[in-house]
Design a protein around this motif. Structure first.
Motif, mmCIF file in Angstrom:
data_model
loop_
_atom_site.group_PDB
_atom_site.id
_atom_site.type_symbol
_atom_site.label_atom_id
_atom_site.label_comp_id
_atom_site.label_asym_id
_atom_site.label_seq_id
_atom_site.Cartn_x
_atom_site.Cartn_y
_atom_site.Cartn_z
ATOM 1 N N UNK A 72 0.818 -1.213 0.000
ATOM 2 C CA UNK A 72 0.000 0.000 0.000
ATOM 3 C C UNK A 72 0.854 1.266 0.000
ATOM 4 N N UNK A 73 0.262 2.344 -0.504
ATOM 5 C CA UNK A 73 0.844 3.664 -0.309
ATOM 6 C C UNK A 73 0.449 4.124 1.093
ATOM 7 N N UNK A 74 1.419 4.528 1.892
ATOM 8 C CA UNK A 74 1.171 4.880 3.286
ATOM 9 C C UNK A 74 1.347 6.378 3.510
ATOM 10 N N UNK A 75 0.628 6.914 4.478
ATOM 11 C CA UNK A 75 0.783 8.313 4.875
ATOM 12 C C UNK A 75 1.565 8.331 6.181
ATOM 13 N N UNK A 76 2.817 8.751 6.090
ATOM 14 C CA UNK A 76 3.714 8.748 7.253
ATOM 15 C C UNK A 76 3.674 7.396 7.973
ATOM 16 N N UNK A 77 3.665 6.324 7.150
ATOM 17 C CA UNK A 77 3.744 4.974 7.698
ATOM 18 C C UNK A 77 2.415 4.365 8.088
ATOM 19 N N UNK A 78 1.311 5.074 7.890
ATOM 20 C CA UNK A 78 -0.005 4.581 8.294
ATOM 21 C C UNK A 78 -0.843 4.171 7.075
ATOM 22 N N UNK A 79 -1.520 3.038 7.202
ATOM 23 C CA UNK A 79 -2.492 2.616 6.192
ATOM 24 C C UNK A 79 -3.682 3.565 6.216
ATOM 25 N N UNK A 102 -13.055 14.109 -0.904
ATOM 26 C CA UNK A 102 -13.062 12.759 -0.357
ATOM 27 C C UNK A 102 -12.772 12.789 1.143
ATOM 28 N N UNK A 103 -13.234 11.758 1.842
ATOM 29 C CA UNK A 103 -12.913 11.602 3.262
ATOM 30 C C UNK A 103 -11.814 10.546 3.385
ATOM 31 N N UNK A 104 -11.033 10.646 4.441
ATOM 32 C CA UNK A 104 -9.915 9.721 4.636
ATOM 33 C C UNK A 104 -9.909 9.205 6.069
ATOM 34 N N UNK A 105 -9.606 7.923 6.211
ATOM 35 C CA UNK A 105 -9.492 7.320 7.531
ATOM 36 C C UNK A 105 -8.132 6.635 7.632
ATOM 37 N N UNK A 106 -7.357 7.020 8.635
ATOM 38 C CA UNK A 106 -6.013 6.465 8.828
ATOM 39 C C UNK A 106 -6.007 5.521 10.027
ATOM 40 N N UNK A 107 -5.368 4.374 9.856
ATOM 41 C CA UNK A 107 -5.263 3.399 10.944
ATOM 42 C C UNK A 107 -4.570 4.036 12.146
ATOM 43 N N UNK A 108 -4.945 3.633 13.361
ATOM 44 C CA UNK A 108 -4.379 4.244 14.571
ATOM 45 C C UNK A 108 -2.877 4.059 14.725
ATOM 46 N N UNK A 109 -2.367 2.903 14.291
ATOM 47 C CA UNK A 109 -0.944 2.593 14.484
ATOM 48 C C UNK A 109 -0.251 2.438 13.133
ATOM 49 N N UNK A 110 1.072 2.513 13.142
ATOM 50 C CA UNK A 110 1.840 2.380 11.908
ATOM 51 C C UNK A 110 1.637 0.992 11.289
ATOM 52 N N UNK A 111 1.606 0.974 9.959
ATOM 53 C CA UNK A 111 1.316 -0.252 9.212
ATOM 54 C C UNK A 111 2.387 -1.313 9.458
ATOM 55 N N UNK A 136 0.219 14.708 12.771
ATOM 56 C CA UNK A 136 1.592 14.421 12.358
ATOM 57 C C UNK A 136 2.416 15.708 12.421
ATOM 58 N N UNK A 137 3.545 15.701 13.104
ATOM 59 C CA UNK A 137 4.395 16.906 13.131
ATOM 60 C C UNK A 137 4.768 17.379 11.726
ATOM 61 N N UNK A 138 4.921 16.418 10.804
ATOM 62 C CA UNK A 138 5.321 16.773 9.438
ATOM 63 C C UNK A 138 4.236 17.540 8.690
ATOM 64 N N UNK A 139 2.999 17.490 9.192
ATOM 65 C CA UNK A 139 1.879 18.184 8.544
ATOM 66 C C UNK A 139 1.694 19.611 9.087
ATOM 67 N N UNK A 140 2.588 20.047 9.975
ATOM 68 C CA UNK A 140 2.398 21.324 10.660
ATOM 69 C C UNK A 140 2.205 22.488 9.686
ATOM 70 N N UNK A 141 3.023 22.546 8.643
ATOM 71 C CA UNK A 141 2.932 23.664 7.698
ATOM 72 C C UNK A 141 1.601 23.645 6.941
#
Length: 369
Positions: A72-79, A102-111, A136-141
């Protein structure tokens, strides 16, 4: 909605209904392709999903077994899953719309698949503590820039070097192909449920279905349709999502004309002249008898049923607010004719509805999409 996940499609992972298709499944997995395949086991209510090895599947229970997409393509390691909200308002002719954000749902823990019992690492349903992109800290901007959840995910995919438009095109194509191929079955089931007589064709009666289509994205940017939720859960504990759902419902009720009395209201406040299109042939001898299907767009060739259909198409288009028409298929002002809609196996009402939108699009680009 089993219809959408058991029919062959390049967008749908291989899916089996148990125990009905147990023998078919056992024959299929003899292929080398499935030698190390993991499967996701889904209960009848699509809850309690869990990834399992082939040997651990409960093939004698009433479950769905679906090929699990592990790459899968992951968002900061999350499914994550992409949820697309689809409203269809008519079966014959088909008319359906989407919520464009679209709506998005990310798994609670890293994949991870190291421990298949820990579903928090790969399942996005049934948890109250789903991961939110803004945490995610990386999403701060992106947060500081005021991005919505959907915009954060889209920009993350784009920054990874991928074309988000191509992903959207796959999603639209998947929805259309599933509904096109399943429309006959839907119509048959609808007639069984509500009945149909020569004076009351349920295909042309008031009807709507608001659904959520759940997709997953492979690392190669291939889109996969996992399931269609005919009764999606709109209970929320997260206030921004509650506001979004309220907006969705407002759009749905408005496009259906609920504030004016429902579909029937379109026939009351629209005039017959409102659905006319200007075809040069209409006043020529070739259309005097209305024998040609092309002439059926002319006012003097309209039947009562045809006028009703066009008024409802017109009313929905005017009332759609933030929703986007997915079918009849959007078109461009320069090249509006779609030959695929003039095949003999396409129902007549389908061809007439598409042709009407094409003529409206020629007159004004407002009607093209």
């Amino acid at each position: 909605m089993v219809l959408t996940t058991t029919q062959p499609s390049k967008y749908i992972p291989k899916t089996f209904v148990m125990p009905l298709e147990k023998m078919h499944f056992l024959n299929q997995i003899k292929s080398p392709r499935y030698q190390n395949q993991l499967w996701i086991e889904k209960g009848q209510n699509h809850r309690g999903n869990k990834v399992k090895d082939t040997k651990d599947l409960n093939l004698d229970h009433n479950i769905l077994v679906q090929e699990f997409i592990s790459d899968q393509f992951l968002v900061h390691g999350h499914s994550f899953q992409i949820g697309v909200w689809v409203l269809f308002t008519y079966i014959e002719p088909l008319r359906f719309y989407i919520i464009p954000e679209f709506s998005h749902r990310l798994a609670p823990a890293k994949f991870s698949l190291d421990d298949l019992n820990d579903t928090r690492k790969y399942v996005t349903d049934g948890f109250k503590d789903l991961k939110e992109p803004h945490t995610f800290p990386e999403m701060r901007h992106r947060v500081e820039a005021g991005y919505s959840k959907a915009q954060m995910i889209a920009s993350y995919i784009t920054d990874a070097g991928h074309n988000i438009s191509k992903i959207h095109d796959q999603i639209y194509d998947a929805i259309r192909s599933v509904l096109y191929s399943g429309s006959d079955v839907m119509l048959q089931e609808f007639r069984k449920m509500y009945g149909s007589t020569p004076t009351r064709n349920v295909a042309h009666s008031n009807f709507f279905e608001f659904t959520r289509w759940d997709f997953i994205l492979g690392s190669n940017m291939q889109v996969y349709l996992l399931e269609v939720n005919a009764s999606p859960n709109m209970v929320v504990e997260y206030s921004p999502r509650a506001l979004r759902y309220e907006a969705y419902l407002f759009n749905v009720l408005h496009i259906l004309g609920a504030d004016k009395g429902g579909h029937a209201s379109h026939r009351n406040w629209l005039r017959n002249s409102d659905v006319l299109v200007s075809k040069a042939m209409c006043y020529k001898p070739m259309c005097e008898s209305c024998s040609s299907e092309e002439c059926l767009q002319c006012g003097h060739c309209h039947t009562e049923d045809h006028v009703t259909m066009l008024k409802e198409s017109l009313g929905e288009h005017l009332n759609r607010l933030g929703m986007r028409r997915l079918h009849p298929k959007p078109m461009t002002h320069e090249g509006v004719t779609s030959e695929e809609y003039w095949k003999e196996d396409i129902p007549k009402r389908e061809r007439l509805n598409q042709a009407w939108f094409e003529e409206k699009c020629k007159q004004d680009t407002y009607w093209c999409t």
